[in-house]
Design a protein around this motif. Structure first.
Motif, PDB file in Angstrom:
ATOM      1  N   ARG A 111       0.849  -1.193   0.000  1.00  0.00           N
ATOM      2  CA  ARG A 111       0.000   0.000   0.000  1.00  0.00           C
ATOM      3  C   ARG A 111       0.887   1.247   0.000  1.00  0.00           C
ATOM      4  N   ARG A 112       0.752   2.068  -1.050  1.00  0.00           N
ATOM      5  CA  ARG A 112       1.578   3.264  -1.223  1.00  0.00           C
ATOM      6  C   ARG A 112       0.731   4.521  -1.079  1.00  0.00           C
ATOM      7  N   THR A 113       1.233   5.493  -0.317  1.00  0.00           N
ATOM      8  CA  THR A 113       0.521   6.752  -0.091  1.00  0.00           C
ATOM      9  C   THR A 113       1.447   7.930  -0.388  1.00  0.00           C
ATOM     10  N   VAL A 114       0.935   8.915  -1.117  1.00  0.00           N
ATOM     11  CA  VAL A 114       1.648  10.158  -1.389  1.00  0.00           C
ATOM     12  C   VAL A 114       0.816  11.305  -0.835  1.00  0.00           C
ATOM     13  N   GLU A 115       1.444  12.165  -0.021  1.00  0.00           N
ATOM     14  CA  GLU A 115       0.759  13.318   0.549  1.00  0.00           C
ATOM     15  C   GLU A 115       1.408  14.611   0.070  1.00  0.00           C
ATOM     16  N   PHE A 116       0.579  15.608  -0.249  1.00  0.00           N
ATOM     17  CA  PHE A 116       1.046  16.945  -0.598  1.00  0.00           C
ATOM     18  C   PHE A 116       0.764  17.863   0.591  1.00  0.00           C
ATOM     19  N   THR A 117       1.786  18.636   1.000  1.00  0.00           N
ATOM     20  CA  THR A 117       1.672  19.402   2.237  1.00  0.00           C
ATOM     21  C   THR A 117       2.125  20.850   2.051  1.00  0.00           C
ATOM     22  N   GLN A 118       1.791  21.666   3.040  1.00  0.00           N
ATOM     23  CA  GLN A 118       2.316  23.022   3.132  1.00  0.00           C
ATOM     24  C   GLN A 118       2.591  23.334   4.599  1.00  0.00           C
ATOM     25  N   PRO A 119       3.615  24.140   4.884  1.00  0.00           N
ATOM     26  CA  PRO A 119       3.936  24.449   6.287  1.00  0.00           C
ATOM     27  C   PRO A 119       2.855  25.307   6.928  1.00  0.00           C
ATOM     28  N   THR A 120       2.626  25.080   8.215  1.00  0.00           N
ATOM     29  CA  THR A 120       1.659  25.854   8.972  1.00  0.00           C
ATOM     30  C   THR A 120       2.085  25.850  10.442  1.00  0.00           C
ATOM     31  N   VAL A 121       1.321  26.503  11.278  1.00  0.00           N
ATOM     32  CA  VAL A 121       1.567  26.475  12.723  1.00  0.00           C
ATOM     33  C   VAL A 121       0.290  26.025  13.417  1.00  0.00           C
ATOM     34  N   VAL A 122       0.452  25.301  14.516  1.00  0.00           N
ATOM     35  CA  VAL A 122      -0.704  24.832  15.285  1.00  0.00           C
ATOM     36  C   VAL A 122      -0.487  25.181  16.756  1.00  0.00           C
ATOM     37  N   SER A 123      -1.594  25.356  17.456  1.00  0.00           N
ATOM     38  CA  SER A 123      -1.558  25.668  18.881  1.00  0.00           C
ATOM     39  C   SER A 123      -1.489  24.364  19.682  1.00  0.00           C
ATOM     40  N   VAL A 124      -0.530  24.299  20.607  1.00  0.00           N
ATOM     41  CA  VAL A 124      -0.330  23.100  21.425  1.00  0.00           C
ATOM     42  C   VAL A 124      -0.348  23.492  22.895  1.00  0.00           C
ATOM     43  N   TYR A 125      -0.978  22.666  23.725  1.00  0.00           N
ATOM     44  CA  TYR A 125      -1.082  22.910  25.167  1.00  0.00           C
ATOM     45  C   TYR A 125       0.069  22.184  25.862  1.00  0.00           C
ATOM     46  N   PHE A 126       0.942  22.926  26.559  1.00  0.00           N
ATOM     47  CA  PHE A 126       2.128  22.360  27.196  1.00  0.00           C
ATOM     48  C   PHE A 126       2.066  22.515  28.708  1.00  0.00           C
ATOM     49  N   PHE A 127       2.790  21.593  29.392  1.00  0.00           N
ATOM     50  CA  PHE A 127       2.981  21.712  30.843  1.00  0.00           C
ATOM     51  C   PHE A 127       4.454  21.957  31.122  1.00  0.00           C
ATOM     52  N   ASP A 128       4.755  23.012  31.853  1.00  0.00           N
ATOM     53  CA  ASP A 128       6.131  23.338  32.223  1.00  0.00           C
ATOM     54  C   ASP A 128       6.400  22.778  33.613  1.00  0.00           C
ATOM     55  N   PRO A 129       7.195  21.690  33.729  1.00  0.00           N
ATOM     56  CA  PRO A 129       7.432  21.076  35.057  1.00  0.00           C
ATOM     57  C   PRO A 129       8.262  21.960  35.984  1.00  0.00           C
TER      58      PRO A 129
END
Length: 229
Positions: free
Chosen positions: A141-159
């Motif tokens: 099974r072969r898959t080809v993806e076309f993409t573009q750069p972006t930014v996403v919001s991520v929830y982090f914990f600072d120990p």
């Protein structure tokens, strides 16, 4: 157009049938040889894990870039000379700049995974270095993806400060995906080197793979290095 498609399907089926007949003949030959050989005590079950690089050949090599592979599997030692395993392999590739320009997208990636049944003939079982011939038939099974750069919001914990906060990280947005699958096979060889007396072995192998993945057939010759026990 329909006649051309029928010719392509017939050609692919013919090559697959030839590979199947070759593997069947190899299996019969192995059993014929091992009937006359003396049995040797060893583990009946075998497992392996490996990784390496995956060069592409044929038309697909002008559309995708050479990549890497990981593979693992397990099987059964029917005789000291004949083993059959069920293996999973994953190959990661890049997309050529030519294809990206034609599609009008900034980036892309590709991968191919397979599940195959692989009979193996060991040629020099009694020596520390044991060459072998191996083939396989299965699903690709072969898959080809076309993409573009972006930014996403991520929830982090600072120990350190003990607080949660939102931050932006870079990611790839998938613009489109093309997936093709089909039956394929492989044939190649390698060697094993015993590492001590506990049944652990280093192996190196290379195989030619042919997979009927749509209009553009996948042909590759991955080289894999790993451990087998």
């Amino acid at each position: 157009m329909k006649r051309k498609k029928r010719k392509i399907v017939a050609k692919v089926w013919s090559r697959f049938r030839e590979l199947s007949v070759t593997l069947a003949a190899l299996t019969v030959l192995v059993f014929s040889m091992t009937v006359c050989s003396s049995a040797q005590e060893e583990n009946r079950y075998t497992f392996s894990f490996g990784a390496g690089f995956s060069p592409l050949v044929g038309d697909i090599s002008t559309r995708l870039n050479n990549g890497w592979n990981i593979a693992f599997g397990g099987g059964y030692n029917f005789t000291p000379h004949f083993t059959t395993t069920l293996d999973y392999a994953y190959n990661g590739y890049g997309v050529s700049q030519r294809v990206l320009n034609e599609a009008g997208v900034p980036g892309g990636n590709s991968h191919l995974w397979s599940i195959t049944l692989n009979p193996k003939l060991r040629l020099n079982r009694v020596r520390r270095v044991d060459p072998y011939v191996i083939g396989g038939v299965g699903y690709y099974r072969r898959t080809v993806e076309f993409t573009q750069p972006t930014v996403v919001s991520v929830y982090f914990f600072d120990p350190f400060f003990g607080v949660f906060y939102n931050t932006l990280v870079s990611a790839n947005q998938v613009l489109g995906r093309i997936t093709e699958d089909g039956v394929g096979g492989s044939l190649g060889g390698g060697f094993e080197i015993s590492l001590g007396n506990r049944g652990i072995k280093f192996f190196s192998e290379a195989r030619y793979h042919y997979a009927n993945t749509g209009r553009i057939i996948t042909r590759m010759v991955p080289a894999t290095f790993g451990i087998r026990w």
